[in-house]
Design a protein around this motif. Sequence first.
Motif, PDB file in Angstrom:
ATOM      1  N   GLY A  21       0.809  -1.217   0.000  1.00 22.30           N
ATOM      2  CA  GLY A  21       0.000   0.000   0.000  1.00 22.30           C
ATOM      3  C   GLY A  21       0.837   1.259   0.000  1.00 22.30           C
ATOM      4  O   GLY A  21       0.554   2.219  -0.725  1.00 22.30           O
ATOM      5  N   VAL A  22       1.888   1.275   0.825  1.00 25.32           N
ATOM      6  CA  VAL A  22       2.769   2.457   0.883  1.00 25.32           C
ATOM      7  C   VAL A  22       3.471   2.668  -0.451  1.00 25.32           C
ATOM      8  O   VAL A  22       3.575   3.789  -0.949  1.00 25.32           O
ATOM      9  N   LYS A  23       3.953   1.588  -1.039  1.00 24.03           N
ATOM     10  CA  LYS A  23       4.653   1.697  -2.322  1.00 24.03           C
ATOM     11  C   LYS A  23       3.724   2.173  -3.429  1.00 24.03           C
ATOM     12  O   LYS A  23       4.124   2.952  -4.307  1.00 24.03           O
ATOM     13  N   LEU A  24       2.459   1.744  -3.407  1.00 23.51           N
ATOM     14  CA  LEU A  24       1.491   2.235  -4.383  1.00 23.51           C
ATOM     15  C   LEU A  24       1.236   3.727  -4.193  1.00 23.51           C
ATOM     16  O   LEU A  24       1.040   4.465  -5.169  1.00 23.51           O
ATOM     17  N   ALA A  25       1.233   4.182  -2.940  1.00 16.88           N
ATOM     18  CA  ALA A  25       1.018   5.601  -2.669  1.00 16.88           C
ATOM     19  C   ALA A  25       2.241   6.443  -2.981  1.00 16.88           C
ATOM     20  O   ALA A  25       2.126   7.616  -3.340  1.00 16.88           O
ATOM     21  N   ALA A  26       3.443   5.854  -2.851  1.00 20.18           N
ATOM     22  CA  ALA A  26       4.696   6.593  -3.059  1.00 20.18           C
ATOM     23  C   ALA A  26       5.659   5.712  -3.847  1.00 20.18           C
ATOM     24  O   ALA A  26       6.624   5.189  -3.289  1.00 20.18           O
ATOM     25  N   PRO A  27       5.412   5.515  -5.141  1.00 19.09           N
ATOM     26  CA  PRO A  27       6.235   4.581  -5.925  1.00 19.09           C
ATOM     27  C   PRO A  27       7.695   4.972  -6.029  1.00 19.09           C
ATOM     28  O   PRO A  27       8.543   4.127  -6.334  1.00 19.09           O
ATOM     29  N   GLU A  28       8.007   6.239  -5.749  1.00 10.80           N
ATOM     30  CA  GLU A  28       9.391   6.695  -5.833  1.00 10.80           C
ATOM     31  C   GLU A  28      10.211   6.366  -4.591  1.00 10.80           C
ATOM     32  O   GLU A  28      11.442   6.508  -4.596  1.00 10.80           O
ATOM     33  N   ARG A  29       9.560   5.870  -3.527  1.00  5.62           N
ATOM     34  CA  ARG A  29      10.237   5.616  -2.265  1.00  5.62           C
ATOM     35  C   ARG A  29      10.759   4.182  -2.194  1.00  5.62           C
ATOM     36  O   ARG A  29      10.232   3.264  -2.829  1.00  5.62           O
ATOM     37  N   HIS A  30      11.813   3.971  -1.386  1.00  8.04           N
ATOM     38  CA  HIS A  30      12.272   2.634  -1.036  1.00  8.04           C
ATOM     39  C   HIS A  30      11.465   2.191   0.190  1.00  8.04           C
ATOM     40  O   HIS A  30      11.547   2.825   1.244  1.00  8.04           O
ATOM     41  N   VAL A  31      10.715   1.102   0.067  1.00  3.22           N
ATOM     42  CA  VAL A  31       9.800   0.677   1.122  1.00  3.22           C
ATOM     43  C   VAL A  31      10.232  -0.687   1.650  1.00  3.22           C
ATOM     44  O   VAL A  31      10.307  -1.667   0.897  1.00  3.22           O
ATOM     45  N   TRP A  32      10.508  -0.744   2.959  1.00  2.00           N
ATOM     46  CA  TRP A  32      11.011  -1.945   3.617  1.00  2.00           C
ATOM     47  C   TRP A  32       9.972  -2.491   4.588  1.00  2.00           C
ATOM     48  O   TRP A  32       9.509  -1.766   5.479  1.00  2.00           O
TER      49      TRP A  32
END
Length: 628
Positions: free
Chosen positions: A457-468
């Motif tokens: 969900g976080v990656k879909l909201a902020a695709p430019e971020r590195h999400v761990w």
Amino acid sequence: MTSTTRLTVAQALVRFLSAQYTERDGVRRRLIDATWGIFGHGNVAGIGQALIEYGDVMPYHQGRNEQAMVHAAVGYARQSNRLSTHAVTTSIGPGATNLVTGAALATVNHLPVLLLPGDVFATRPADPVLQQLEVPYAGDISVNDCLRPVSRYFDRITRPEALIPSALQAMRVLTDPVETGAVTLALPQDVQAEAYDWPDGLFAERTWVVRRPGADPTELAEAVRAIRGARRPLVIAGGGVHHSRAEEALAEFAEVTRIPVASTQAGKGSLRFDHPQDVGGVGHTGTATADELARTADLVIGVGTRYTDFTTASGTLFAADGVRFLNLNIAPFDGHKLAGMPLIADARSGLMELTAALDMHAYRVADSYSAEYIEDKERWEQRVDACYEADEPDVRPTQPQVLGALDAIVDESDVIINAAGSLPGDLHKMWRARSRDQYHLEYGYSCMGYEIPAAIGVKLAAPERHVWALVGDGTYLMMPTEIVTAVQEGVAIKVLLVQNHGYASIGGLSEETGAERFGTAYRHRADDGTFTGAPLPVDLAANAASLGMRVLRAKTVSDLREALAEARAADTPTCVYVETQTADTVSGPPPAQAWWDVPVAETATRPSAVKARELYERHVSTRRRHLC
């Protein structure tokens, strides 16, 4: 005559949702950005068909577990500052009841998500239908009623025209900064497919303004007087700081007044870790610096916090004679906690008003107080450095060393997600948050299995971020299913999978409370009947790989550093698997700096429980009720 369009209930709902917007501070965005769904007979021909009909305006995501779909929507909502979320549709029966845990998590954390479970026939042509729970004393109850206590708004749409007021009420609640949480519209499967002549006005674009109420002048004046009279004030920053986007306002308030700022799990990152006034986490999993300030504070200024038992150390932390509480909160329910002075306002608005008033009076704490907490924080950071350091890079890492290796490669663009196990305590004490949304801990409900779907969900909201997604073995086994979703949709999350052979956090708590780590280790059953044999031969890395994820195995600290760097650079879903040292100790970080109340058996014959009870009674004797 009002113009109308003939659509099914499901088609009308999807079209309505695609036209809803939020606006705050002049920024406008879609409220319902996409819909997650798993289809069964209760929603396949209704919502399922409608999503095909309106696929050009309502994106669809395919989930593998209904609870996980809610977690993904919640992660999206949190990363979107509660201004946008996803809907989740399920069939009737187990599909609907699987929503309950996710709904509770959303509501506890005040995060908006729209749930659209199918329901049994409203017209009852056959009774019961497949998966229907029959209730002999009431014909109007279905399993969806389980969602009532965990929803901020619930309605069952038994007639097409009933959708109109109910849908509008649902949007009102989703966008209300006080009321928001899980919203449930239960949709009988026959009603979903029923056609109706809908007024075209229902489908006009609507913008729901997310308000920022200011403080009442009387409450504001009292708050200013309380702060001006304080010698050792302390701010407790909660999740409301992030929801309000009040981080800059908090930083200015702290810089003007020099009041130290501690943070709850939800509030961590409200100030950068290196801000002069940041003193780290507070409460049971807090830093020694913050907890000592809490024990001696004469005024505690809560900003957007619910004051959970972890924050208050179960009522034992705020120990100074005459300590008072000032609660800046948009929700009156939370503003009045601990018999505090309420300052009911949006966090950003309230902080800006407080800063202006205190600056006018040239208020700031004494230099000796500032020097005290700054020096103490430096000592704490040295303790963190010692936990992070690995003198022998060719050996298996401890859990703090795993965090140290991750800390060394991230920057402010990375988002770290966790929810349960021993990691939340280690992270709250030691993680150095570099940006307002880097630290994503779901600790209102502390739900095992949240991390991987939330990362999507976080990656879909902020695709430019590195999400761990930081996941222990116990949590991973609860819900690894959405790895398949990440692979299917090419959502390049990173999973840091830590193997310590059991429920390490609860194992440690069990030992402290006299339960002797019973039922917490993942081991074979020994000859004496206990689970104390060899570790189970479970290969979680192979499991992640079998679900389609690229997996990097790290055996040593050196391996781990290389694997984390490689994973961070990857543009596909990637897992770093590492086994940590000593499953018999929780993690090796500094111990808890404050107590947490987990009741211990009042009578027992086993020495461990007797000893634990003696310690428990000493702690309980220090509990205070703040009543004035």
